[in-house]
Design a protein around this motif. Structure first.
Motif, PDB file in Angstrom:
ATOM      1  N   PHE A  60      -3.451   7.688   1.542  1.00 23.93           N
ATOM      2  CA  PHE A  60      -2.433   7.824   2.585  1.00 23.93           C
ATOM      3  C   PHE A  60      -1.863   9.234   2.565  1.00 23.93           C
ATOM      4  O   PHE A  60      -1.537   9.758   1.494  1.00 23.93           O
ATOM      5  N   GLN A  61      -1.757   9.827   3.737  1.00 27.22           N
ATOM      6  CA  GLN A  61      -1.204  11.166   3.868  1.00 27.22           C
ATOM      7  C   GLN A  61       0.128  11.080   4.603  1.00 27.22           C
ATOM      8  O   GLN A  61       0.166  10.765   5.791  1.00 27.22           O
ATOM      9  N   PRO A  62       1.251  11.344   3.930  1.00 30.49           N
ATOM     10  CA  PRO A  62       2.552  11.305   4.606  1.00 30.49           C
ATOM     11  C   PRO A  62       2.657  12.391   5.660  1.00 30.49           C
ATOM     12  O   PRO A  62       1.918  13.374   5.613  1.00 30.49           O
TER      13      PRO A  62
ATOM     14  N   TYR B  77       5.715   3.880   1.671  1.00 29.75           N
ATOM     15  CA  TYR B  77       6.335   5.038   2.326  1.00 29.75           C
ATOM     16  C   TYR B  77       7.263   4.573   3.454  1.00 29.75           C
ATOM     17  O   TYR B  77       8.410   5.040   3.567  1.00 29.75           O
ATOM     18  N   GLY B  78       6.793   3.630   4.273  1.00 28.97           N
ATOM     19  CA  GLY B  78       7.603   3.152   5.390  1.00 28.97           C
ATOM     20  C   GLY B  78       8.864   2.445   4.941  1.00 28.97           C
ATOM     21  O   GLY B  78       9.952   2.668   5.498  1.00 28.97           O
TER      22      GLY B  78
ATOM     23  N   THR C 114       0.849  -1.183   0.000  1.00 29.71           N
ATOM     24  CA  THR C 114       0.000   0.000   0.000  1.00 29.71           C
ATOM     25  C   THR C 114       0.889   1.239   0.000  1.00 29.71           C
ATOM     26  O   THR C 114       2.105   1.163   0.242  1.00 29.71           O
ATOM     27  N   GLU C 115       0.292   2.389  -0.248  1.00 26.99           N
ATOM     28  CA  GLU C 115       1.069   3.625  -0.250  1.00 26.99           C
ATOM     29  C   GLU C 115       1.729   3.860   1.098  1.00 26.99           C
ATOM     30  O   GLU C 115       2.882   4.315   1.175  1.00 26.99           O
ATOM     31  N   GLY C 116       1.020   3.556   2.170  1.00 28.73           N
ATOM     32  CA  GLY C 116       1.598   3.708   3.506  1.00 28.73           C
ATOM     33  C   GLY C 116       2.758   2.759   3.740  1.00 28.73           C
ATOM     34  O   GLY C 116       3.789   3.138   4.310  1.00 28.73           O
ATOM     35  N   GLU C 117       2.611   1.510   3.299  1.00 26.68           N
ATOM     36  CA  GLU C 117       3.693   0.530   3.453  1.00 26.68           C
ATOM     37  C   GLU C 117       4.897   0.906   2.595  1.00 26.68           C
ATOM     38  O   GLU C 117       6.039   0.773   3.030  1.00 26.68           O
TER      39      GLU C 117
ATOM     40  N   THR D 149       5.329   7.387  -1.698  1.00 24.52           N
ATOM     41  CA  THR D 149       4.051   6.682  -1.682  1.00 24.52           C
ATOM     42  C   THR D 149       3.748   6.015  -3.019  1.00 24.52           C
ATOM     43  O   THR D 149       2.880   5.150  -3.097  1.00 24.52           O
TER      44      THR D 149
ATOM     45  N   GLN E   4      -7.425   0.504  -1.112  1.00 23.15           N
ATOM     46  CA  GLN E   4      -6.848   1.144   0.068  1.00 23.15           C
ATOM     47  C   GLN E   4      -7.352   2.570   0.239  1.00 23.15           C
ATOM     48  O   GLN E   4      -7.684   3.261  -0.725  1.00 23.15           O
TER      49      GLN E   4
END
Length: 315
Positions: A303-305, A195-196, A190-193, A207, A300
């Motif tokens: 996602f907001q960084p 990003y991490g 996902t975009e959040g994953e 993202t 999903q």
């Protein structure tokens, strides 16, 4: 009940054998072993004769009398049969761009290519396989005229043995951050994953790798067509999903395509981690887990960084 793939391969084989009789009376003059030998090709006429006869029996129906991939059955096939005139095959245990080894031809003949029209010929006699290999090389005789020694890519010891979960986690970072395989293949985070993983690995978070990042990107080949790199959750891998096969393809690259050689670009432990991660995805193919993962990616939430990283998070 016999599978569709079984009957498809048998029909292709029948087309090839039928083509022997159709083409037998009009073979090209430069197919003749004595002409090839007189032109300086290094193998004995008897070897080329056996190879020519094997080609007419097993191969000409799809690959054509000129070795150009335009045999009588080719118009019905996707992907198209290989054009041997360039001296390139896609799956070889050498660095991309180098001439394939004899063992690469022999492996393709013996094992076939999964998910394609190229069947396996496991019971072909060894001398015939070797002779056929030499005959296939005559279609690009100039390429082999100054053949030089090439190092075969062989899988060494797996440094992750006993820690498969650790290998997969490391491979996830290699795939999405270091090697950026998701520039051509789909992303599986996902975009959040994503990003991490990129924040941890590279020091800055992203993202997206590109627009439409959950689909493969079509790329051009040396044969003048375009192909999409496999989606490991959905596509059959041509050379199978064994660790040895995945290592060979990842490390060597895929001849005639945009898939590069990764040997020397990444340390051995990173290469093996990538092998484990790709295998973990491929092993999900056809399962509910694969469907669930794809649904998770496509549905999903946005996602907001963190505010401090927003400027570079989408590049």
């Amino acid at each position: 009940m016999l599978s569709y793939t079984f009957w498809r391969h048998r029909l292709i084989a029948a087309a090839a054998i039928s083509s022997t009789f159709l083409l037998g009376g009009c073979e090209r003059e430069d197919w003749k072993p004595d002409v090839l030998a007189d032109a300086g090709f290094s193998h004995e006429r008897s070897v080329l004769t056996v190879g020519r006869d094997a080609y007419q029996t097993y191969c000409v129906g799809c690959h054509g009398e000129a070795g150009d991939g335009n045999g009588p059955a080719a118009r019905f096939l996707e992907p198209k049969p290989r054009d041997f005139r360039l001296g390139i095959i896609k799956f070889a245990a050498v660095e991309a761009g180098q001439l394939p080894l004899d063992s690469d031809f022999e492996r393709a003949i013996r094992e076939g290519l999964h998910g394609s029209s190229m069947p396996a010929w496991p019971f072909m006699p060894e001398d015939k396989v070797q002779a056929l290999t030499q005959y296939l090389k005559t279609f690009a005789a100039d390429a082999w005229a100054d053949e030089e020694p090439r190092a075969e890519v062989v899988a060494g010891l797996d440094p992750w043995e006993g820690d498969i979960e650790g290998a997969i986690e490391e491979g996830k970072a290699v795939y999405h951050a270091l090697a950026r395989c998701n520039n051509c293949h789909p992303a599986y985070l996902t975009e959040g994953e994503l990003y991490g993983v990129t924040k941890t690995t590279l020091g800055f978070g992203m993202t997206k790798s590109r627009e439409d990042q959950y689909e493969s990107v079509a790329t051009e080949t040396d044969w003048g067509d375009s192909i999409k790199p496999p989606d490991f959750l959905r596509d059959t891998l041509r050379t199978g999903t064994s660790y040895e096969s995945l290592y060979r393809v990842i490390v060597s690259g895929v001849g005639g395509t945009a898939m590069p050689t990764w040997r020397g670009a990444l340390p051995e432990d990173k290469l093996w981690a990538l092998v484990h991660y790709v295998k973990s995805l491929s092993d999900l193919r056809g399962t509910q887990a694969a469907k669930d993962l794809r649904l998770k990616l496509l549905e999903q939430e946005p996602f907001q960084p963190p505010a401090a990283d927003q400027e570079g998070a989408s590049s």
